[in-house]
Design a protein around this motif. Structure first.
Motif, mmCIF file in Angstrom:
data_model
loop_
_atom_site.group_PDB
_atom_site.id
_atom_site.type_symbol
_atom_site.label_atom_id
_atom_site.label_comp_id
_atom_site.label_asym_id
_atom_site.label_seq_id
_atom_site.Cartn_x
_atom_site.Cartn_y
_atom_site.Cartn_z
ATOM 1 N N TRP A 82 33.378 21.369 36.177
ATOM 2 C CA TRP A 82 34.632 22.047 36.467
ATOM 3 C C TRP A 82 35.178 21.504 37.780
ATOM 4 O O TRP A 82 34.419 21.327 38.735
ATOM 5 C CB TRP A 82 34.402 23.545 36.649
ATOM 6 N N LEU A 83 36.476 21.251 37.845
ATOM 7 C CA LEU A 83 37.131 20.857 39.086
ATOM 8 C C LEU A 83 38.231 21.852 39.396
ATOM 9 O O LEU A 83 39.056 22.157 38.529
ATOM 10 C CB LEU A 83 37.755 19.462 38.970
ATOM 11 N N LEU A 84 38.237 22.362 40.625
ATOM 12 C CA LEU A 84 39.376 23.143 41.096
ATOM 13 C C LEU A 84 40.357 22.108 41.624
ATOM 14 O O LEU A 84 40.093 21.436 42.624
ATOM 15 C CB LEU A 84 38.973 24.128 42.192
ATOM 16 N N GLN A 109 35.803 12.674 27.886
ATOM 17 C CA GLN A 109 36.320 13.847 28.574
ATOM 18 C C GLN A 109 37.071 14.727 27.583
ATOM 19 O O GLN A 109 37.610 14.241 26.595
ATOM 20 C CB GLN A 109 37.261 13.435 29.704
ATOM 21 N N PHE A 110 37.123 16.014 27.874
ATOM 22 C CA PHE A 110 37.778 16.943 26.963
ATOM 23 C C PHE A 110 39.261 16.634 26.797
ATOM 24 O O PHE A 110 39.823 16.805 25.729
ATOM 25 C CB PHE A 110 37.571 18.380 27.418
ATOM 26 N N SER A 111 39.900 16.154 27.855
ATOM 27 C CA SER A 111 41.331 15.847 27.783
ATOM 28 C C SER A 111 41.595 14.348 27.666
ATOM 29 O O SER A 111 42.726 13.913 27.827
ATOM 30 C CB SER A 111 42.033 16.377 29.032
ATOM 31 N N LYS A 112 40.550 13.584 27.429
ATOM 32 C CA LYS A 112 40.640 12.112 27.382
ATOM 33 C C LYS A 112 41.126 11.545 28.705
ATOM 34 O O LYS A 112 41.712 10.478 28.766
ATOM 35 C CB LYS A 112 41.541 11.632 26.239
ATOM 36 N N GLY A 113 40.891 12.289 29.787
ATOM 37 C CA GLY A 113 41.206 11.817 31.133
ATOM 38 C C GLY A 113 42.451 12.397 31.747
ATOM 39 O O GLY A 113 42.529 12.598 32.942
ATOM 40 N N TRP A 126 41.177 25.880 37.884
ATOM 41 C CA TRP A 126 39.873 25.381 37.456
ATOM 42 C C TRP A 126 40.059 24.680 36.118
ATOM 43 O O TRP A 126 40.584 25.257 35.181
ATOM 44 C CB TRP A 126 38.867 26.515 37.300
ATOM 45 N N ASN A 127 39.613 23.445 36.056
ATOM 46 C CA ASN A 127 39.748 22.634 34.856
ATOM 47 C C ASN A 127 38.363 22.193 34.391
ATOM 48 O O ASN A 127 37.629 21.548 35.160
ATOM 49 C CB ASN A 127 40.617 21.413 35.168
ATOM 50 N N LEU A 128 38.003 22.534 33.163
ATOM 51 C CA LEU A 128 36.753 22.060 32.575
ATOM 52 C C LEU A 128 37.001 20.626 32.114
ATOM 53 O O LEU A 128 37.631 20.392 31.093
ATOM 54 C CB LEU A 128 36.329 22.954 31.406
ATOM 55 N N VAL A 129 36.520 19.669 32.898
ATOM 56 C CA VAL A 129 36.839 18.262 32.688
ATOM 57 C C VAL A 129 35.963 17.629 31.615
ATOM 58 O O VAL A 129 36.442 16.934 30.730
ATOM 59 C CB VAL A 129 36.721 17.475 34.011
#
Length: 175
Positions: A82-84, A109-113, A126-129
Protein backbone atom coordinates in the motif's frame (compact mmCIF):
# COMPACT_ATOMS: atom_id res chain seq x y z
CA UNK A 1 13.36 -1.48 9.24
CA UNK A 2 11.90 -4.52 10.86
CA UNK A 3 8.64 -6.25 9.93
CA UNK A 4 6.52 -7.07 12.99
CA UNK A 5 3.64 -9.54 13.01
CA UNK A 6 3.45 -9.55 9.22
CA UNK A 7 3.34 -5.75 8.93
CA UNK A 8 5.86 -3.05 8.08
CA UNK A 9 5.23 0.69 8.25
CA UNK A 10 7.61 3.09 6.49
CA UNK A 11 7.63 6.89 6.38
CA UNK A 12 8.81 7.61 2.83
CA UNK A 13 10.84 10.63 3.91
CA UNK A 14 13.17 8.57 6.09
CA UNK A 15 15.32 8.32 2.92
CA UNK A 16 16.43 11.88 3.71
CA UNK A 17 18.74 10.37 6.35
CA UNK A 18 20.77 8.84 3.49
CA UNK A 19 21.69 5.91 5.74
CA UNK A 20 22.33 2.24 5.08
CA UNK A 21 18.66 1.65 6.03
CA UNK A 22 16.99 4.22 3.75
CA UNK A 23 18.44 6.27 0.89
CA UNK A 24 17.76 8.01 -2.42
CA UNK A 25 19.78 7.49 -5.55
CA UNK A 26 20.18 9.69 -8.61
CA UNK A 27 19.05 8.47 -11.97
CA UNK A 28 21.69 7.04 -14.27
CA UNK A 29 20.76 9.45 -17.07
CA UNK A 30 20.35 12.58 -14.93
CA UNK A 31 21.25 13.92 -11.50
CA UNK A 32 17.68 14.26 -10.24
CA UNK A 33 16.87 13.07 -6.74
CA UNK A 34 13.60 12.73 -4.89
CA UNK A 35 12.89 15.78 -2.71
CA UNK A 36 10.62 16.28 0.29
CA UNK A 37 7.54 18.47 0.50
CA UNK A 38 4.68 18.93 2.95
CA UNK A 39 1.88 16.36 3.11
CA UNK A 40 -1.53 16.10 4.77
CA UNK A 41 -0.52 13.60 7.46
CA UNK A 42 0.45 14.39 11.04
CA UNK A 43 -1.97 17.30 11.24
CA UNK A 44 -0.73 18.67 7.91
CA UNK A 45 2.86 18.79 9.16
CA UNK A 46 3.95 15.50 7.57
CA UNK A 47 6.43 15.06 4.75
CA UNK A 48 6.20 13.20 1.46
CA UNK A 49 8.68 12.52 -1.33
CA UNK A 50 8.36 13.69 -4.94
CA UNK A 51 10.54 13.66 -8.04
CA UNK A 52 10.13 16.88 -10.03
CA UNK A 53 9.32 18.01 -12.60
CA UNK A 54 6.23 15.99 -13.42
CA UNK A 55 6.03 14.14 -16.72
CA UNK A 56 9.58 12.89 -17.12
CA UNK A 57 9.34 9.43 -18.64
CA UNK A 58 11.93 6.80 -17.74
CA UNK A 59 11.87 4.19 -20.50
CA UNK A 60 14.15 2.02 -18.34
CA UNK A 61 12.98 2.31 -14.71
CA UNK A 62 16.25 0.77 -13.52
CA UNK A 63 17.88 4.06 -14.65
CA UNK A 64 15.42 6.23 -12.71
CA UNK A 65 16.07 7.89 -9.33
CA UNK A 66 14.86 5.60 -6.56
CA UNK A 67 13.55 5.53 -3.01
CA UNK A 68 15.28 2.59 -1.31
CA UNK A 69 14.54 0.90 2.02
CA UNK A 70 16.44 -1.96 3.65
CA UNK A 71 13.78 -4.15 5.28
CA UNK A 72 14.07 -7.21 7.52
CA UNK A 73 11.35 -9.80 7.04
CA UNK A 74 10.65 -12.47 9.67
CA UNK A 75 7.38 -13.84 8.27
CA UNK A 76 7.78 -14.83 4.65
CA UNK A 77 4.80 -14.68 2.36
CA UNK A 78 2.90 -12.55 -0.08
CA UNK A 79 2.78 -8.94 1.10
CA UNK A 80 0.23 -6.38 -0.03
CA UNK A 81 1.98 -3.11 -0.90
CA UNK A 82 0.00 0.00 0.00
CA UNK A 83 1.25 3.52 -0.78
CA UNK A 84 -0.19 6.68 0.72
CA UNK A 85 0.23 8.80 -2.36
CA UNK A 86 -0.84 11.87 -4.28
CA UNK A 87 -1.23 11.82 -8.06
CA UNK A 88 -2.17 15.08 -9.79
CA UNK A 89 -2.78 13.75 -13.29
CA UNK A 90 -1.98 11.03 -15.82
CA UNK A 91 1.34 12.72 -16.71
CA UNK A 92 2.72 11.76 -13.28
CA UNK A 93 1.18 8.44 -12.36
CA UNK A 94 3.42 5.55 -13.37
CA UNK A 95 5.74 3.67 -11.00
CA UNK A 96 7.34 0.30 -10.47
CA UNK A 97 8.41 -1.60 -7.37
CA UNK A 98 11.65 -3.52 -7.03
CA UNK A 99 12.88 -6.06 -4.50
CA UNK A 100 16.62 -6.60 -4.32
CA UNK A 101 17.03 -4.77 -7.62
CA UNK A 102 14.54 -6.96 -9.49
CA UNK A 103 11.82 -4.78 -10.96
CA UNK A 104 8.28 -6.07 -10.85
CA UNK A 105 6.75 -5.85 -14.34
CA UNK A 106 3.95 -3.30 -14.72
CA UNK A 107 1.57 -6.08 -15.80
CA UNK A 108 1.84 -7.60 -12.29
CA UNK A 109 0.57 -4.45 -10.59
CA UNK A 110 -3.15 -4.20 -9.94
CA UNK A 111 -3.44 -1.06 -12.07
CA UNK A 112 -0.74 -2.10 -14.57
CA UNK A 113 1.34 0.76 -13.19
CA UNK A 114 -0.94 3.74 -13.77
CA UNK A 115 -2.10 5.24 -10.47
CA UNK A 116 -4.25 8.17 -11.66
CA UNK A 117 -8.04 8.28 -11.40
CA UNK A 118 -10.25 11.35 -11.53
CA UNK A 119 -11.74 10.39 -8.17
CA UNK A 120 -8.36 10.50 -6.46
CA UNK A 121 -6.75 13.41 -8.27
CA UNK A 122 -5.23 16.08 -6.04
CA UNK A 123 -5.70 14.18 -2.76
CA UNK A 124 -3.55 11.86 -0.67
CA UNK A 125 -5.06 8.37 -0.66
CA UNK A 126 -4.04 4.82 0.24
CA UNK A 127 -3.53 2.83 -2.94
CA UNK A 128 -3.12 -0.95 -3.00
CA UNK A 129 -0.43 -1.07 -5.67
CA UNK A 130 0.62 -4.70 -5.84
CA UNK A 131 1.51 -7.92 -4.08
CA UNK A 132 5.11 -9.01 -3.67
CA UNK A 133 6.64 -12.24 -2.43
CA UNK A 134 9.13 -11.72 0.41
CA UNK A 135 11.29 -14.40 2.00
CA UNK A 136 12.39 -14.33 5.64
CA UNK A 137 15.59 -12.33 5.25
CA UNK A 138 16.86 -8.83 4.57
CA UNK A 139 15.72 -7.16 1.33
CA UNK A 140 16.02 -3.81 -0.41
CA UNK A 141 12.57 -2.53 -1.35
CA UNK A 142 12.54 0.29 -3.93
CA UNK A 143 10.04 2.61 -5.58
CA UNK A 144 11.03 3.82 -9.04
CA UNK A 145 9.18 6.24 -11.30
CA UNK A 146 8.29 5.46 -14.87
CA UNK A 147 6.66 8.92 -14.99
CA UNK A 148 7.83 11.49 -12.46
CA UNK A 149 5.66 13.78 -10.36
CA UNK A 150 3.63 11.53 -8.05
CA UNK A 151 4.15 11.87 -4.29
CA UNK A 152 4.70 9.12 -1.74
CA UNK A 153 4.06 9.80 1.95
CA UNK A 154 3.85 6.37 3.59
CA UNK A 155 4.42 2.73 2.69
CA UNK A 156 2.55 -0.13 4.34
CA UNK A 157 3.40 -3.79 3.71
CA UNK A 158 1.17 -6.49 5.19
CA UNK A 159 0.48 -10.20 4.80
CA UNK A 160 -2.94 -9.58 6.35
CA UNK A 161 -6.17 -8.33 4.82
CA UNK A 162 -6.47 -5.23 7.01
CA UNK A 163 -6.46 -1.71 5.62
CA UNK A 164 -3.51 0.59 6.40
CA UNK A 165 -3.69 2.38 9.75
CA UNK A 166 -5.30 5.81 9.95
CA UNK A 167 -3.20 8.82 10.94
CA UNK A 168 -3.81 8.41 14.69
CA UNK A 169 -3.02 4.68 14.67
CA UNK A 170 0.03 5.23 12.45
CA UNK A 171 1.56 7.68 14.90
CA UNK A 172 1.06 5.20 17.77
CA UNK A 173 2.63 2.33 15.77
CA UNK A 174 5.67 4.32 14.63
CA UNK A 175 6.57 5.61 18.11
Amino acid sequence: MQERHGRLEIEAECVLAESDVAWRNCGKDDMRKWEHLQSETAGRTGLAMQLEPAGIIYEKPENAPGLNYRIKIQHQGIYHVWLLMYVADARSDLLVLAVDGIIQPLQEQFSKGGQFTYGTSHIYYWNLVSDIQLTAQEHVFSILPVKSGFRVDRIYLTIGEELPPNDYEWDRIIK
